[in-house]
Design an enzyme around this catalytic site. Structure first.
Site, PDB file in Angstrom:
ATOM      1  N   ILE A   1      15.855  53.526  86.868  1.00 21.69           N
ATOM      2  CA  ILE A   1      15.979  52.321  87.679  1.00 21.69           C
ATOM      3  C   ILE A   1      14.802  51.389  87.427  1.00 21.69           C
ATOM      4  O   ILE A   1      14.971  50.177  87.237  1.00 21.69           O
ATOM      5  CB  ILE A   1      16.069  52.675  89.174  1.00 21.69           C
ATOM      6  CG1 ILE A   1      17.345  53.467  89.444  1.00 21.69           C
ATOM      7  CG2 ILE A   1      16.041  51.421  90.034  1.00 21.69           C
ATOM      8  CD1 ILE A   1      18.621  52.710  89.176  1.00 21.69           C
TER       9      ILE A   1
ATOM     10  N   GLU B   1       2.879  58.762  81.108  1.00 22.56           N
ATOM     11  CA  GLU B   1       2.483  57.902  79.998  1.00 22.56           C
ATOM     12  C   GLU B   1       3.590  57.773  78.958  1.00 22.56           C
ATOM     13  O   GLU B   1       3.771  56.721  78.338  1.00 22.56           O
ATOM     14  CB  GLU B   1       1.204  58.424  79.346  1.00 22.56           C
ATOM     15  CG  GLU B   1       1.319  59.856  78.815  1.00 22.56           C
ATOM     16  CD  GLU B   1       0.007  60.337  78.204  1.00 22.56           C
ATOM     17  OE1 GLU B   1      -0.853  59.498  77.927  1.00 22.56           O
ATOM     18  OE2 GLU B   1      -0.126  61.556  77.994  1.00 22.56           O
TER      19      GLU B   1
ATOM     20  N   LYS C   1      21.419  59.137 100.369  1.00 24.81           N
ATOM     21  CA  LYS C   1      21.133  60.417 101.026  1.00 24.81           C
ATOM     22  C   LYS C   1      20.260  60.246 102.260  1.00 24.81           C
ATOM     23  O   LYS C   1      20.072  61.187 103.034  1.00 24.81           O
ATOM     24  CB  LYS C   1      20.490  61.377 100.019  1.00 24.81           C
ATOM     25  CG  LYS C   1      21.460  61.769  98.905  1.00 24.81           C
ATOM     26  CD  LYS C   1      20.795  62.556  97.815  1.00 24.81           C
ATOM     27  CE  LYS C   1      21.818  62.983  96.756  1.00 24.81           C
ATOM     28  NZ  LYS C   1      22.494  61.841  96.114  1.00 24.81           N
TER      29      LYS C   1
ATOM     30  N   LEU D   1      24.920  56.031  86.920  1.00 27.56           N
ATOM     31  CA  LEU D   1      25.355  56.671  85.681  1.00 27.56           C
ATOM     32  C   LEU D   1      24.263  56.611  84.623  1.00 27.56           C
ATOM     33  O   LEU D   1      23.700  55.553  84.358  1.00 27.56           O
ATOM     34  CB  LEU D   1      26.602  55.979  85.143  1.00 27.56           C
ATOM     35  CG  LEU D   1      27.909  56.214  85.901  1.00 27.56           C
ATOM     36  CD1 LEU D   1      29.001  55.366  85.316  1.00 27.56           C
ATOM     37  CD2 LEU D   1      28.291  57.672  85.880  1.00 27.56           C
TER      38      LEU D   1
ATOM     39  N   ARG E   1      24.809  73.447  97.052  1.00 26.45           N
ATOM     40  CA  ARG E   1      23.432  73.908  97.193  1.00 26.45           C
ATOM     41  C   ARG E   1      22.889  73.537  98.565  1.00 26.45           C
ATOM     42  O   ARG E   1      23.479  72.726  99.292  1.00 26.45           O
ATOM     43  CB  ARG E   1      22.576  73.282  96.088  1.00 26.45           C
ATOM     44  CG  ARG E   1      23.030  73.680  94.690  1.00 26.45           C
ATOM     45  CD  ARG E   1      22.402  72.825  93.614  1.00 26.45           C
ATOM     46  NE  ARG E   1      22.882  71.451  93.668  1.00 26.45           N
ATOM     47  CZ  ARG E   1      22.612  70.528  92.750  1.00 26.45           C
ATOM     48  NH1 ARG E   1      21.868  70.833  91.713  1.00 26.45           N
ATOM     49  NH2 ARG E   1      23.084  69.302  92.872  1.00 26.45           N
TER      50      ARG E   1
END
Length: 597
Positions: free
Chosen positions: A289, A312, A405, A444, A531
């Site tokens: 992003i 880095e 979330k 994606l 999970r």
């Protein structure tokens, strides 16, 4: 036919158009011209023919500049005839008292009609005559008889050795039944596509709808796979040069198409107002992003673009992408961990940014479930440090990148990002500055995303692991998400949490099947179970949040309660877990204090 011959024929026809015009004019009952008037009309026609040829050559009407019968050709023809009419008519009206004014009006109009008619007939004949398809051309049905479908038909009919031969169309609009697209009939509705394909011997389907729902695309893909039809699609309009379909733009269905292809309208002027000519800093600039945000900001011409990351190698990659070199020897490449408050303050004091996009975060849900304090240090304390440094140097606009979330959070990731939203809201409300958060789901191709995992598993021969056959997630492409983040930064008010419209949720199982189909490998899918902290279906708003529409149709806004940084727990395992467990803005959940650190 040689070009010179074609142009000569066109000149001769336009000259003949004036002759036909005078014949029609003189044959009209109400013409009733005296012999002297008729002679002047004939002189006028001869002069018009001469001026038409001279004017047409001067305006390049007869030099092949535009395709015959095109709008550009018609416009050039109209201007030429108008020029002839004005010059010729004015001259004869002034020079000859007996020249009838009605001839100066009627003759150019009639000549123009004859010229235009010939061009229209010529173009209709040329375009209605399909060229021979390649000997091995694939019989193909086209789904969609709209503008894109017309482009596909024209493309296949006029292309040399077209690889596909259209055998018909289908369309969901009942009113288009029996419509002809060029010379191809619409043979039925979209739901009839398999039946029509069998009747017409089609081996492929071209999906010619540029903005379709994921559900429609998935259903069509499944039907084509089951019946052995090759499915091709046209790309979304933003991927086509000039919005035109070409043979090269037709491609196989990919995972991104399952998301739907909604056009995004961005107010570039509003974004440019707060970015162009400003000092912009991006944290987490080496991530998926952050790097795309950096690229979009770079195109808007900031005075300086500061890229900050603790990795880095990631900085090296983003510098290569943006500037074509990876020397890492310029001051705009900053190696810094947002956990280090002192180092962060030195960076902000040195560069004094006007705008900050805060994309640095830990985001892998299973890891943060096992190591919650690590999520706390980066996502909560790191965000506090960036907010504190930003306010201390007078940052004008701050955009915190959050996640879906954080809505009805059930995981450490969601809870830490929720706290980051609340900290941002506190600074915005306390100091009345446009600091805000933007919340969206999976993207994606981002590092560590499910697509990257699936791709790796497929390359190794499988199996592909999916948590549950019914689990769904919201997805966006990285450029789409970043474009809306930029727009949100322009319209957001202090303390807002802006939620991007993610379209319809997509089943992870469908994504896995699509990627396996693209690989053309025989790979099994194994289900591993959900999970810890993972939801079956993500939400963009919790039930305690009331989303309101913002200025942008794809962005909604909610409010979160502010959290004073002074109330943050001590940086200890016990304090962190207690803080995450006791956040009053999430639902009661199993205590995180039971998790292993």
């Amino acid at each position: 036919m040689p070009a010179a011959v074609r142009r000569l024929i066109l000149i001769m026809w336009d000259a003949l158009a004036w002759v036909l015009a005078v014949i029609v004019f003189l044959s009209m009952r109400d013409a009733a011209l005296e012999p002297v008037q008729a002679r002047w009309v004939l002189f006028y026609t001869a002069a018009a023919v001469l001026l038409q040829v001279i004017g047409g050559l001067s305006s390049q009407l007869y030099l092949g500049r535009n395709r015959i019968g095109s709008f550009a050709d018609a416009a050039r023809m109209g201007f030429t005839v108008a020029g002839v009419a004005i010059l010729n008519g004015t001259t004869f009206l002034l020079a000859a008292d007996s020249f009838p004014m009605r001839a100066a009006v009627a003759l150019p109009s009639l000549a123009l009609i004859f010229m235009a008619t010939a061009r229209l007939v010529f173009r209709s004949i040329v375009e209605s005559r399909p060229r021979s398809a390649a000997a091995n051309a694939i019989p193909t049905l086209v789904y969609g008889a709209g503008n894109a479908g017309h482009q596909v038909a024209t493309l296949m009919d006029l292309a040399e050795d077209a690889p596909y031969r259209i055998v018909g169309f289908v369309d969901d609009n009942r009113d288009k039944r029996n419509l002809r697209v060029r010379h191809h009939r619409v043979l039925g509705l979209g739901r009839d596509i398999i039946k029509v394909a069998k009747e017409r011997g089609a081996q492929a389907v071209i999906f010619a709808i540029s903005a379709a729902s994921p559900d429609l695309i998935q259903r069509l893909s499944t039907a084509c796979e089951e019946h052995g039809l090759d499915l091709l699609i046209i790309p979304p309009l933003r991927e086509m040069v000039g919005g035109q379909v070409t043979l090269g733009s037709l491609r196989q269905l990919n995972v991104a198409d399952l998301l739907g292809r909604r056009p995004i309208k961005t107010d570039l002027s509003a974004i440019a107002d707060y970015v162009t000519g400003k000092v912009v800093l991006v944290t987490g600039a080496g991530g998926s992003i952050g790097s795309e945000l950096a690229a979009q900001v770079h195109r808007l011409g900031p005075a300086k673009l500061i890229l900050l990351d603790r990795d880095e190698s990631a900085l090296h990659g983003v510098q290569l992408d943006l500037y074509g070199n990876g020397l890492l020897d310029t001051e705009d490449m900053v190696l810094c961990d947002i956990r280090d408050e002192d180092a962060l303050e030195r960076v902000f004091s040195k560069h004094r940014p006007d705008v900050v996009f805060h994309a640095a975060a830990l985001k892998h849900l299973p890891m943060l479930e096992r190591f919650p304090t690590e999520g706390w240090k980066t996502n909560v304390l790191g965000t506090r440090n960036v907010l504190r440094a930003a306010y201390s140097v007078g940052v004008e606009r701050f955009v915190n990148i959050s996640t879906d979330k954080a809505a009805a959070a059930t995981s450490v990731l969601g809870r830490t990002k929720r706290l980051a939203e609340r900290l941002t809201a506190w600074y915005a409300n306390e100091y009345q500055v446009p600091y805000l958060s933007v919340r969206f789901g999976n993207v994606l191709g981002s590092r560590g995303s499910v697509l990257i995992s699936f791709q790796s598993q497929i390359e190794k021969g499988g199996p592909v692991t999916v948590t549950h056959p019914d689990v769904t997630r919201y997805f966006m492409t990285i450029p789409e998400a970043c474009e809306l983040v930029m727009q949100a930064g322009a319209i957001g008010l202090p303390g807002d949490v802006l939620v991007l419209d993610m379209g319809e949720p997509v089943k992870i199982l469908d994504v896995a099947k699509r990627m396996i189909a693209e690989s053309k490998k025989d790979i099994e899918i194994h289900f591993t179970g959900l999970r810890d902290g993972e939801k079956m279906h993500e939400v963009l708003f919790s039930t305690v949040e009331a989303g309101a529409q913002s200025e942008h149709p794809l962005i909604s806004e909610v409010q979160v309660p502010a959290l004073n940084p002074a109330e943050l727990a001590a940086d200890s395992d016990e304090g962190v877990l207690q803080m995450l467990d006791s956040d009053p803005t999430v639902y009661p959940l199993p205590a995180l204090s039971e998790k292993v650190i």
